[in-house]
Write an enzyme that holds these catalytic residues in place. Structure first.
Site, PDB file in Angstrom:
ATOM      1  NE  ARG A 295      -4.264  -1.484   0.134  1.00 45.80           N
ATOM      2  CZ  ARG A 295      -4.390  -2.595  -0.573  1.00 45.80           C
ATOM      3  NH1 ARG A 295      -3.393  -2.996  -1.357  1.00 45.80           N
ATOM      4  NH2 ARG A 295      -5.491  -3.317  -0.507  1.00 45.80           N
TER       5      ARG A 295
ATOM      6  CD  GLU B  97      -3.247   3.053  -5.340  1.00 44.65           C
ATOM      7  OE1 GLU B  97      -4.250   2.334  -5.529  1.00 44.65           O
ATOM      8  OE2 GLU B  97      -2.142   2.594  -5.018  1.00 44.65           O
TER       9      GLU B  97
ATOM     10  CG  HIS C 158      -3.209  -0.998  -6.706  1.00 45.81           C
ATOM     11  ND1 HIS C 158      -3.570  -0.302  -5.581  1.00 45.81           N
ATOM     12  CD2 HIS C 158      -3.109  -2.299  -6.317  1.00 45.81           C
ATOM     13  CE1 HIS C 158      -3.691  -1.137  -4.561  1.00 45.81           C
ATOM     14  NE2 HIS C 158      -3.417  -2.362  -4.994  1.00 45.81           N
TER      15      HIS C 158
END
Length: 326
Positions: free
Chosen positions: A238, A267, A286
């Site tokens: 993360r 994000e 991601h």
């Protein structure tokens, strides 16, 4: 009357059809746009189940409006996007999709490590832009992978899977974890180290620990300065675990050699993020679990969790397990 479910993103048709057999399903079907907050606020009082992604912030304020909600099924392993305490207080089950994405995320982690170390993206761009004129001894030289020292921060299932891949490259593996794993140490021939020792010794540092209040900015200016000048930082966990401002300073001042990032503090990451402009950083949107098979299995697991809960069963992947006894 069928229970009502709200699905916060377009999912695979066969999974959606399975949900529709048993439930009244409404879906936010825009694939590339997260469901707006006001839509969540509008839907939450009227649903029995919420099928969501890590992009949705399921906080206490939102949950306070939930009148009938019994289950939040998160299509992700991590669940820092959900206020677990608030959900538990209201008796709302929360589930995730663990295990299924372990190998796929480990593949991506090691691919990112290799791409960063050997400057693969930079080399691809160099050739396509017409800069390659001749072979040269110093052209796009990178860092050695085989036989180097790998430090893994967070030896969960994904960390163990990455360690197994690293053994194939004859890497020397250190790990830092909240709890020592003596059996894994013995079976894989890896070694426990405290965080500072790991940072000082490693050629590659892979961040694979969950994001919690304790791991927020775990890698900051002080930790980066402990690393080798030739070291590479890889983060597929993360974004908030690594202080991005400190990382930018470390990369531009040659405190460390490079970084590979699949995750960011915010994000989707802004194109104005200074890390994106650095040649010694490989960035990804991601995609750690983004294989077709894995994403399908995640979707199925999330659907199974929600159907089990609405059928009065204890979901297989219950996070707030204390509610299983109520």
């Amino acid at each position: 009357m069928k229970p009502k479910i709200f699905v916060t993103r377009k999912i695979y048709t066969e999974v959606l059809l399975e949900l529709k057999k048993n439930c009244e399903v409404e879906i936010w079907d825009q694939e590339d746009v997260p469901v707006p907050r006001h839509i969540l606020e509008e839907k939450i009082p009227h649903i029995d189940g919420l099928y969501c992604l890590l992009t949705e912030n399921i906080d206490k304020k939102l949950l306070d409006e939930a009148k009938n909600l019994k289950i939040i099924s998160n299509m992700a392993v991590g669940y820092n996007n959900i206020d677990i305490s608030a959900a538990t207080e209201k008796g709302i089950l929360v589930t995730n999709t663990p295990g299924v994405l372990t190998e796929t995320t480990a593949d991506l982690t090691f691919a990112l490590l290799m791409a960063t170390a050997r400057r693969i993206i930079e080399a691809d761009r160099y050739l396509k832009e017409g800069h390659w004129k001749t072979w040269s001894p110093n052209l796009l030289t990178g860092q050695e992978i085989h036989g180097s020292n790998l430090g893994i921060i967070g030896l969960g299932e994904i960390g163990i899977a990455v360690a197994k891949r690293a053994k194939g490259f004859n890497m020397n593996i250190l790990y830092y974890n909240r709890n020592r794993k003596h059996e894994v140490e013995s079976s894989l021939g890896i070694h426990y180290a405290d965080l500072n020792s790991l940072l000082k010794q490693s050629d590659f540092v892979c961040v694979l620990t969950p994001y919690t209040p304790e791991t927020k900015n775990l890698i900051d200016k002080e930790q980066l300065r402990m690393m080798k000048k030739s070291a590479i930082l890889i983060n597929t966990a993360r974004g908030g675990i690594v202080n991005e401002n400190a990382l930018y300073d470390a990369l531009t001042s040659e405190v460390i050699w490079g970084a590979g990032l699949d995750v960011f503090e915010e994000e989707p990451v802004s194109l104005k993020n200074s890390l994106l402009a650095l040649p010694n950083v490989v960035v990804l949107p991601h995609i750690g679990s983004a294989s077709l098979n894995t994403r399908m299995e995640m979707a199925r697991m999330a659907a199974c969790n929600i159907l089990q809960a609405l059928n009065g069963e204890v979901p297989q992947n219950l996070i707030n397990k204390e509610l299983a006894c109520t």
